[in-house]
Design an enzyme around this catalytic site. Sequence first.
Site, PDB file in Angstrom:
ATOM      1  N   GLU A  53      -4.734   1.874  -2.772  1.00  0.00           N
ATOM      2  CA  GLU A  53      -6.023   2.326  -2.228  1.00  0.00           C
ATOM      3  C   GLU A  53      -5.884   3.454  -1.203  1.00  0.00           C
ATOM      4  O   GLU A  53      -6.876   4.064  -0.823  1.00  0.00           O
ATOM      5  CB  GLU A  53      -6.786   1.162  -1.597  1.00  0.00           C
ATOM      6  CG  GLU A  53      -6.170   0.653  -0.318  1.00  0.00           C
ATOM      7  CD  GLU A  53      -7.177  -0.037   0.591  1.00  0.00           C
ATOM      8  OE1 GLU A  53      -8.341  -0.169   0.216  1.00  0.00           O
ATOM      9  OE2 GLU A  53      -6.772  -0.411   1.707  1.00  0.00           O
ATOM     10  N   ASN A  54      -4.649   3.717  -0.756  1.00  0.00           N
ATOM     11  CA  ASN A  54      -4.425   4.808   0.191  1.00  0.00           C
ATOM     12  C   ASN A  54      -3.495   5.871  -0.386  1.00  0.00           C
ATOM     13  O   ASN A  54      -2.906   6.661   0.358  1.00  0.00           O
ATOM     14  CB  ASN A  54      -3.824   4.258   1.485  1.00  0.00           C
ATOM     15  CG  ASN A  54      -4.748   3.254   2.147  1.00  0.00           C
ATOM     16  OD1 ASN A  54      -5.848   3.588   2.532  1.00  0.00           O
ATOM     17  ND2 ASN A  54      -4.301   2.013   2.254  1.00  0.00           N
ATOM     18  N   ASN A  61     -10.748  -2.013   0.549  1.00  0.00           N
ATOM     19  CA  ASN A  61     -11.892  -1.395   1.236  1.00  0.00           C
ATOM     20  C   ASN A  61     -11.929   0.127   1.097  1.00  0.00           C
ATOM     21  O   ASN A  61     -12.976   0.739   1.277  1.00  0.00           O
ATOM     22  CB  ASN A  61     -11.900  -1.780   2.716  1.00  0.00           C
ATOM     23  CG  ASN A  61     -10.572  -1.524   3.389  1.00  0.00           C
ATOM     24  OD1 ASN A  61      -9.527  -1.964   2.903  1.00  0.00           O
ATOM     25  ND2 ASN A  61     -10.584  -0.807   4.481  1.00  0.00           N
ATOM     26  N   HIS A  62     -10.793   0.761   0.779  1.00  0.00           N
ATOM     27  CA  HIS A  62     -10.769   2.227   0.674  1.00  0.00           C
ATOM     28  C   HIS A  62     -10.974   2.733  -0.752  1.00  0.00           C
ATOM     29  O   HIS A  62     -10.838   3.932  -0.999  1.00  0.00           O
ATOM     30  CB  HIS A  62      -9.450   2.780   1.218  1.00  0.00           C
ATOM     31  CG  HIS A  62      -9.356   2.707   2.709  1.00  0.00           C
ATOM     32  ND1 HIS A  62     -10.178   3.423   3.548  1.00  0.00           N
ATOM     33  CD2 HIS A  62      -8.548   1.974   3.515  1.00  0.00           C
ATOM     34  CE1 HIS A  62      -9.879   3.148   4.806  1.00  0.00           C
ATOM     35  NE2 HIS A  62      -8.897   2.263   4.816  1.00  0.00           N
ATOM     36  N   HIS A  93      -6.711  -8.745  -0.360  1.00  0.00           N
ATOM     37  CA  HIS A  93      -6.736  -7.594   0.544  1.00  0.00           C
ATOM     38  C   HIS A  93      -7.569  -7.979   1.768  1.00  0.00           C
ATOM     39  O   HIS A  93      -8.800  -7.984   1.709  1.00  0.00           O
ATOM     40  CB  HIS A  93      -7.342  -6.401  -0.198  1.00  0.00           C
ATOM     41  CG  HIS A  93      -7.107  -5.105   0.479  1.00  0.00           C
ATOM     42  ND1 HIS A  93      -5.919  -4.428   0.390  1.00  0.00           N
ATOM     43  CD2 HIS A  93      -7.896  -4.367   1.298  1.00  0.00           C
ATOM     44  CE1 HIS A  93      -5.991  -3.320   1.100  1.00  0.00           C
ATOM     45  NE2 HIS A  93      -7.179  -3.259   1.665  1.00  0.00           N
ATOM     46  N   HIS A 114      -0.677  -3.404   6.199  1.00  0.00           N
ATOM     47  CA  HIS A 114       0.429  -2.441   6.064  1.00  0.00           C
ATOM     48  C   HIS A 114       1.685  -2.868   6.822  1.00  0.00           C
ATOM     49  O   HIS A 114       2.654  -2.108   6.874  1.00  0.00           O
ATOM     50  CB  HIS A 114       0.029  -1.026   6.522  1.00  0.00           C
ATOM     51  CG  HIS A 114      -1.089  -0.434   5.735  1.00  0.00           C
ATOM     52  ND1 HIS A 114      -1.495   0.867   5.892  1.00  0.00           N
ATOM     53  CD2 HIS A 114      -1.875  -0.964   4.771  1.00  0.00           C
ATOM     54  CE1 HIS A 114      -2.516   1.105   5.077  1.00  0.00           C
ATOM     55  NE2 HIS A 114      -2.761   0.007   4.394  1.00  0.00           N
ATOM     56  N   ASP A 126       0.829  -1.221   0.000  1.00  0.00           N
ATOM     57  CA  ASP A 126       0.000   0.000   0.000  1.00  0.00           C
ATOM     58  C   ASP A 126       0.862   1.270   0.000  1.00  0.00           C
ATOM     59  O   ASP A 126       1.639   1.482   0.928  1.00  0.00           O
ATOM     60  CB  ASP A 126      -0.862   0.049   1.263  1.00  0.00           C
ATOM     61  CG  ASP A 126      -2.014  -0.933   1.248  1.00  0.00           C
ATOM     62  OD1 ASP A 126      -3.169  -0.484   1.331  1.00  0.00           O
ATOM     63  OD2 ASP A 126      -1.739  -2.150   1.188  1.00  0.00           O
ATOM     64  N   HIS A 176      -3.279  -4.944   3.017  1.00  0.00           N
ATOM     65  CA  HIS A 176      -4.262  -4.312   3.915  1.00  0.00           C
ATOM     66  C   HIS A 176      -3.737  -4.023   5.317  1.00  0.00           C
ATOM     67  O   HIS A 176      -4.077  -3.004   5.884  1.00  0.00           O
ATOM     68  CB  HIS A 176      -5.568  -5.110   4.019  1.00  0.00           C
ATOM     69  CG  HIS A 176      -6.575  -4.503   4.960  1.00  0.00           C
ATOM     70  ND1 HIS A 176      -7.190  -3.289   4.720  1.00  0.00           N
ATOM     71  CD2 HIS A 176      -7.070  -4.939   6.150  1.00  0.00           C
ATOM     72  CE1 HIS A 176      -8.031  -3.024   5.721  1.00  0.00           C
ATOM     73  NE2 HIS A 176      -7.968  -3.989   6.594  1.00  0.00           N
TER      74      HIS A 176
HETATM   75 FE   FE2 Z   1      -7.254  -1.757   3.159  1.00  0.00          FE
END
Ligand code: FE2
Length: 259
Positions: A39-40, A67-68, A151, A178, A8, A176
Amino acid sequence: MKVLFIGDVIGRPGRLFLKSLLSGIVHNRSIDFVIANGENAAGGFGITEKTANELFAMGVQVITTGNHVWDKKETVQYLFSENKILRPLNFPPDVPGFGSIVFNLKNGLKVGVINLIGRVFMNLSDCPFRAVIPEIEKIKKITNIIIVDMHAEATSEKQALSYYLDGKVSAVVGTHTHVQTSDEKILPYGTAYITDVGMVGPMVSVIGVQVEQIVRKFLNQIPQKYDVAKGSCFFCGVVIDIDNQTGKATGIERLLVNE
Ligand code: FE2
């Protein structure tokens, strides 16, 4: 072939540190294909066209999410047309975007990438185990080289999926949490696996976010805004060696680079 899978990428600090490293890693390790979970990438939550283009410009070829993915509302529209950014395949079937891609490399090789999301300690989604099999069968008609981003929060769910897919795909890479795990391995039937590849982002942080904000949230439970932490970053990724014909992994190496 060699695939680099990058953890990520967290906000601007993560993007800047990745930019400073990526071309060197790709060159020195003769990387053929680069995937990053993004996603982040936009302000620590979600992804936008601008941030995605930044990642593509530095050499990332496919971006996975989780999810993000919808945190920035413009992304909902954007993913109708951008097939190089994946959202989890096992999201409801009528959401925008694509859960997989077959990417054509300049050297003629084709690489399938599938993005899944777990269900343990996460929001409800369709079963990733049941959703992935028809997708693999579809991609196998085109290429044996398939990378899966799982994820998910729970180690057990990621491990179970990796054994379920052992021999069917080239690699299952967890994202996910991290936090990079040190359990990279080749499973008995030739699938490379790591429970979590980690992140590219600030070292002094709680999974990328400012420490004080998260500690305060745990202490008083009052929802608040989170900001990406500042300071030096680290880079986490894995390099996966794959047999071009069989699609089986022959090696997986964990990378961790401090700023
Ligand atoms: Fe995530």
